[in-house]
Design an enzyme around this catalytic site. Sequence first.
Site, PDB file in Angstrom:
ATOM      1  N   GLU A  67       0.515  -2.524  11.102  1.00  0.00           N
ATOM      2  CA  GLU A  67       0.072  -1.137  10.958  1.00  0.00           C
ATOM      3  C   GLU A  67      -0.056  -0.933   9.465  1.00  0.00           C
ATOM      4  O   GLU A  67       0.949  -0.855   8.766  1.00  0.00           O
ATOM      5  CB  GLU A  67       1.152  -0.183  11.503  1.00  0.00           C
ATOM      6  CG  GLU A  67       1.383  -0.282  12.978  1.00  0.00           C
ATOM      7  CD  GLU A  67       0.195   0.197  13.781  1.00  0.00           C
ATOM      8  OE1 GLU A  67      -0.593   1.003  13.258  1.00  0.00           O
ATOM      9  OE2 GLU A  67       0.048  -0.268  14.912  1.00  0.00           O
TER      10      GLU A  67
ATOM     11  N   CYS B 141       0.314   7.720   6.718  1.00  0.00           N
ATOM     12  CA  CYS B 141      -0.704   6.704   7.010  1.00  0.00           C
ATOM     13  C   CYS B 141      -1.907   7.317   7.704  1.00  0.00           C
ATOM     14  O   CYS B 141      -3.007   6.790   7.628  1.00  0.00           O
ATOM     15  CB  CYS B 141      -0.106   5.607   7.874  1.00  0.00           C
ATOM     16  SG  CYS B 141       0.665   6.231   9.364  1.00  0.00           S
TER      17      CYS B 141
HETATM   18  P1  NAP Z   1       4.442  -1.794   1.129  1.00  0.00           P
HETATM   19  O1  NAP Z   1       4.689  -1.814  -0.321  1.00  0.00           O
HETATM   20  O2  NAP Z   1       3.379  -2.654   1.664  1.00  0.00           O
HETATM   21  O3  NAP Z   1       5.852  -2.122   1.788  1.00  0.00           O
HETATM   22  C1  NAP Z   1       5.989  -2.105   3.186  1.00  0.00           C
HETATM   23  C2  NAP Z   1       7.240  -2.861   3.575  1.00  0.00           C
HETATM   24  O4  NAP Z   1       7.052  -4.241   3.286  1.00  0.00           O
HETATM   25  C3  NAP Z   1       8.479  -2.433   2.819  1.00  0.00           C
HETATM   26  O5  NAP Z   1       9.574  -2.471   3.678  1.00  0.00           O
HETATM   27  C4  NAP Z   1       8.598  -3.496   1.755  1.00  0.00           C
HETATM   28  O6  NAP Z   1       9.905  -3.659   1.288  1.00  0.00           O
HETATM   29  C5  NAP Z   1       8.169  -4.699   2.533  1.00  0.00           C
HETATM   30  N1  NAP Z   1       7.765  -5.821   1.717  1.00  0.00           N
HETATM   31  C6  NAP Z   1       6.983  -5.810   0.617  1.00  0.00           C
HETATM   32  N2  NAP Z   1       6.843  -7.062   0.160  1.00  0.00           N
HETATM   33  C7  NAP Z   1       7.563  -7.870   0.973  1.00  0.00           C
HETATM   34  C8  NAP Z   1       7.820  -9.251   1.015  1.00  0.00           C
HETATM   35  N3  NAP Z   1       7.303 -10.078   0.131  1.00  0.00           N
HETATM   36  N4  NAP Z   1       8.611  -9.724   1.982  1.00  0.00           N
HETATM   37  C9  NAP Z   1       9.142  -8.910   2.912  1.00  0.00           C
HETATM   38  N5  NAP Z   1       8.944  -7.586   2.919  1.00  0.00           N
HETATM   39  C10 NAP Z   1       8.156  -7.067   1.961  1.00  0.00           C
HETATM   40  O7  NAP Z   1       4.107  -0.322   1.652  1.00  0.00           O
HETATM   41  P2  NAP Z   1       4.873   1.020   1.297  1.00  0.00           P
HETATM   42  O8  NAP Z   1       4.549   1.336  -0.116  1.00  0.00           O
HETATM   43  O9  NAP Z   1       6.278   0.976   1.720  1.00  0.00           O
HETATM   44  O10 NAP Z   1       4.144   2.037   2.262  1.00  0.00           O
HETATM   45  C11 NAP Z   1       2.944   2.670   1.961  1.00  0.00           C
HETATM   46  C12 NAP Z   1       1.799   2.033   2.707  1.00  0.00           C
HETATM   47  O11 NAP Z   1       2.104   1.937   4.082  1.00  0.00           O
HETATM   48  C13 NAP Z   1       0.542   2.846   2.637  1.00  0.00           C
HETATM   49  O12 NAP Z   1      -0.510   1.999   2.302  1.00  0.00           O
HETATM   50  C14 NAP Z   1       0.370   3.415   4.042  1.00  0.00           C
HETATM   51  O13 NAP Z   1      -0.948   3.630   4.419  1.00  0.00           O
HETATM   52  C15 NAP Z   1       1.010   2.379   4.877  1.00  0.00           C
HETATM   53  N6  NAP Z   1       1.525   2.930   6.125  1.00  0.00           N
HETATM   54  C16 NAP Z   1       0.909   2.623   7.296  1.00  0.00           C
HETATM   55  C17 NAP Z   1       1.379   3.145   8.484  1.00  0.00           C
HETATM   56  C18 NAP Z   1       0.734   2.821   9.801  1.00  0.00           C
HETATM   57  O14 NAP Z   1       1.307   3.143  10.838  1.00  0.00           O
HETATM   58  N7  NAP Z   1      -0.418   2.202   9.810  1.00  0.00           N
HETATM   59  C19 NAP Z   1       2.494   3.978   8.487  1.00  0.00           C
HETATM   60  C20 NAP Z   1       3.111   4.280   7.286  1.00  0.00           C
HETATM   61  C21 NAP Z   1       2.610   3.749   6.096  1.00  0.00           C
HETATM   62  P3  NAP Z   1      10.366  -3.198  -0.192  1.00  0.00           P
HETATM   63  O15 NAP Z   1      10.371  -1.736  -0.174  1.00  0.00           O
HETATM   64  O16 NAP Z   1      11.717  -3.786  -0.305  1.00  0.00           O
HETATM   65  O17 NAP Z   1       9.368  -3.741  -1.125  1.00  0.00           O
END
Ligand code: NAP
Length: 678
Positions: free
Chosen positions: A257, A296
């Site tokens: 997602e 999102c």
């Molecule tokens: P993100 O930076 O991609 O991080 C998402 C998750 O992935 C976090 O728990 C992060 O942990 C983890 N992560 C990052 N790098 C990783 C790695 N190398 N190994 C394992 N885990 C890793 O996204 P975000 O900034 O938290 O969220 C914002 C984004 O999410 C936006 O683009 C939004 O559109 C999207 N979103 C989508 C939905 C949907 O349902 N489609 C819902 C909500 C949000 P850390 O925090 O520890 O880095």
Amino acid sequence: MAANVDSYIAGHWVAPGSAAQDIHSAVTGEVIARAGCDPLDTPSMLSIARDNAGPALREMTFHERANRLKALATLLNDNKEALTELSFHTGATRKDSAVDIDGGVGTLFVFASKAKRELPDERVLMDGDTELLSRNGTFLGQHIYTSKPGVAVQINAFNFPVWGMLEKLGPALLAGVPSIIKPATVTSYLTAACFKLMIESDLFPQGTMQLIAGRPGDLFENLTAQDQVSFTGSAVTALQLRSNSHLLQHSVPFNAEQDSLNSTVLGADVTAGSDEFDLFVKEICTEMTTKAGQKCTAIRRIMVPAHLHDDIAEAVSAKLSEVTIGDPQLEDTDMGPLVSHSQRQDVTDNAALIGSEAQLVFGDDALICNGADGEKGAFVTPKLYSCKTPDTAQYVHTTEAFGPVATLMSYKNTQHAATLLNSGGGSLVASVVTEDTTFARELTIASAAYHGRLYFNNRKSMKESTGHGSPLPHMTHGGPGRAGGGEELGGIRAVKHHMQRTSIQGGADILGAICNRYIVGGAQTSSDIHPFRKTFHELVLGETLKAGPRKISIDDIEHFADFTGDTFYAHMDEEAAKANPFFPGRVAHGYLLLSFAAGLFVDPDPGPVLANTGLNGLSFQKPVVAGDSISVALTVKSKKLRNSEYGEVRWHVALSNQDGEQVATYELHTMNAIELSA
Ligand code: NAP
């Protein structure tokens, strides 16, 4: 002093380790927590989940798991206020927290109740009808779902620290699959507080839920095809994680997602100042400012008929100018800060990209903060852009500024609106405000394939509609392409995502034993005691009562016609009935056959059968004429306990004529007492 965000690994709380980092309040910038773990003991994590929790969960039926899920939801419901207090630090207003916390708890309640209503009190789930694979019905097919003996690794985004965890956890628990939860670090303290309540409840076997407050280390390298990864976050991270060669090599399911350029469209039928016009403006402002646009599903692109472009720009700007930005804890604040300074930088950079193709219509003013220091907290003003060249622009369709930023553009006709909608490359949701049903249908056909959800609204539905941006537990959430190609929620579908579908082929008795129900063609048993004299638990699957025959006379048909008023020609007029391609002449009413069947199989005295609650799948297969005799076979097909007093029994009913030919079948539903009343 900053609070530690502990991980919960293999039954133990583990304090932050060498990778620990400070987490700052979104509002004041102060350090409020520390999170980040040492390398994890992956074998112990997987072992407690796969060897302890999984088997214990799979011993339970869907209903037993649903009962515990409901208890969990009730517990969290009682603790919402404490979580809301913590949530202010993430920048969320009380209203924003309701979306996250109340929304998360509500999702668990919905899943628990849907499971009780829609799933059997069983461990195997049948999928669809039995398929006849042979001429005489001795070889059949049935699709089933069984729980996977693995773990669900659930990685969540920062913006919904509670809902994000619970909407994934609920379906996994119902499926009997333990979860390893990894929240986004920046809001992990809120997830961890909610998680702690769940662990302390002791409602689920040890190892059912674990929490990684940090990075998952080598977890992915130890997953198998019986496990799965459910990811929510940015497209960049999704790509990095789903490309893991171990996951690819072992076909580990990966559900993504990710971000999406969601849109809203105003129908050309709408006029300035109408209910729909005001609704459209209101939805845009709500979506831009709820959670400071960090949703999102938030609206990023706005498509309007060219003649309404300026009116909409003006109305949205006027409404945005009324938004009070500031300390989310204050009642009169409408929009809090972004989650962090780095998020603010990210939004500013992405807004600048959009600004290279579009003019800023709103958002130029200096930031005024209600009760907070605008520089210490990650505050921003909402920004509305207007793009006059959407057909040639790129960034407005591809750049997600994950904050209160949206771009307005004009469309010329329905096809053009669809083209603009679809140029986001796949989204979670697109909303359409219109009363024009033709426009709604044409736009759907031209663009539904590009969106996970289409949301239509107008004056007739606006009072009860749930909002452009709200994923509901009943409906699927996810979208194609840019949105990740995944799917979550959607009622019982979400449970099935954690189970394996297998096609079972064999005879009726084998299939029936696997599915714990009578399957037509399977062995039937008889008993000296009438089934209506037996309590719920005394009834045995396959137990069959045979009754009849009863001869049908022309007087019966005429009496039934007069009595019910159903004097349809097929029952009353020999000539007209004969002219009908289906009938040899006057035929008995189908409902007369049902009534006579009941007359043959019921036992009249008060007893364990409490009520006839319905019937399913009625089919009349052969006409019955005066002089024919019908017999009935009533077979116990399946049983489902409803409560401590009664349960539902489903019966297979087959009517046949004097030549043994089947004339009608249906599934009868009754409620049967557990005990006979004295
Ligand atoms: P993100 O930076 O991609 O991080 C998402 C998750 O992935 C976090 O728990 C992060 O942990 C983890 N992560 C990052 N790098 C990783 C790695 N190398 N190994 C394992 N885990 C890793 O996204 P975000 O900034 O938290 O969220 C914002 C984004 O999410 C936006 O683009 C939004 O559109 C999207 N979103 C989508 C939905 C949907 O349902 N489609 C819902 C909500 C949000 P850390 O925090 O520890 O880095």
